[in-house]
Write an enzyme that holds these catalytic residues in place. Structure first.
Site, short mmCIF file in Angstrom:
data_model
loop_
_atom_site.label_atom_id
_atom_site.label_comp_id
_atom_site.label_asym_id
_atom_site.label_seq_id
_atom_site.Cartn_x
_atom_site.Cartn_y
_atom_site.Cartn_z
N TYR A 86 0.70 -1.16 -0.08
CA TYR A 86 -0.12 0.12 0.02
C TYR A 86 0.67 1.33 -0.02
CZ TYR A 86 -4.09 2.76 1.24
OH TYR A 86 -5.05 3.95 1.43
N LYS B 163 0.93 4.20 -2.77
CA LYS B 163 0.60 5.69 -2.47
C LYS B 163 1.90 6.55 -2.58
CE LYS B 163 -3.66 4.70 -1.33
NZ LYS B 163 -4.58 5.42 -2.22
#
Ligand code: ADP
Length: 259
Positions: free
Chosen positions: A165, A169
């Site tokens: 993640y 991001k």
């Protein structure tokens, strides 16, 4: 409103739930016609019903942002219905947490799988690339566009158990800055929002102790709400925000100050 007095058109990916849902509702309330894209078709349709019941204009579509052909077909459908695309909110996201290697009593007992890594990258990073690439030719032809993507404060300081993640991001930060440079001359801005701790379904599974610690580390003393992020998207998408380009706006109650 555009110069021809037509409403601005916004696509919200992952618009069926959580932050995306709040965003779709907020844009509709602000007078945008909204295309609600989500893998969860029923959720997208429910949001469209809520918008139309309130007198707004919206269409729902099942789009898997990780598939370029879905994004291209989605764009064609929006153009067919509305004739232009002013705003893209890249919001769809998933998590599949796991440590790089999991250690118990000094022994490695597990690891984040390659599939687990790739799945999150496909939605949260490649999905943003796919959707943006699909809308940009239209925005260039219009000489107008607002691309707002969702990063996260974890892109700035990491997070335990989120190699996948955080990589995605952080990638969104990089892509946003590239697009700000590549597209600015065409009247298109590219910015990102970096949400902090937001009280959505994604965080419902957090143990109470961790939840309380997160609140303690947030100077404003509360978790964020989906609407806090929706407001930031709306601001960056505004016609008058034309000089904000390549910005990463933290919306986190001040939690990353000093980190
Ligand atoms: P958040 O807490 O960030 O709002 P949610 O899980 O509530 O997260 O919302 C994320 C949205 O993204 C969901 O509606 C989900 O169905 C959607 N989504 C997840 N994967 C995809 C995908 N591949 N394509 C489109 N939408 C997706």
């Amino acid at each position: 409103m555009t110069s021809t007095n037509q409403p601005r058109i916004a696509i919200v990916t992952g618009g069926g739930n959580g932050i995306g849902r709040a965003t779709a509702l907020k844009f509709a309330e602000a007078g945008y016609a909204v295309a609600v894209w989500d893998l969860a078709e029923q959720a997208a349709e429910e949001v469209v019903s809520a918008i139309t019941a309130a007198g707004g204009v919206a269409i729902a579509r099942k789009v898997d942002v990780s598939k370029p052909e879905d994004c291209v077909a989605g764009v064609a459908a929006v153009l067919e219905r509305f004739g232009r695309i002013d705003v893209l909110i890249n919001n769809a996201g998933v998590v599949r947490d796991g440590q790089l290697v999991k250690v118990k009593d000094g022994q490695v007992v597990g690891q984040m799988s390659a599939d687990q890594f790739q799945f999150v990258l496909d939605v949260c990073l490649k999905g943003v690339f796919n959707c943006t690439q699909a809308v940009v030719p239209t925005m260039i032809a219009q000489k107008y566009g607002r691309i707002v993507s969702t990063s996260s404060v974890v892109a700035l300081y990491g997070n335990f158990g989120q190699t996948n993640y955080v990589a995605a991001k952080a990638g969104v930060v990089g892509m946003t800055r590239v697009w700000a440079r590549e597209l600015g001359r065409y009247g298109i801005t590219a910015n990102a929002v970096a949400p902090g701790f937001i009280a959505t379904d994604m965080v419902k599974s957090i143990p109470e102790k961790v939840y309380n610690a997160l609140i303690e580390h947030t100077p404003v003393g509360r978790a964020g709400q989906p609407d806090d992020i929706a407001r930031a998207y709306l601001f960056l998408a505004d016609d008058k925000s034309s000089f904000i380009n390549g910005a990463i706006l933290s919306v986190d109650g001040g939690s990353v100050i000093g980190t």
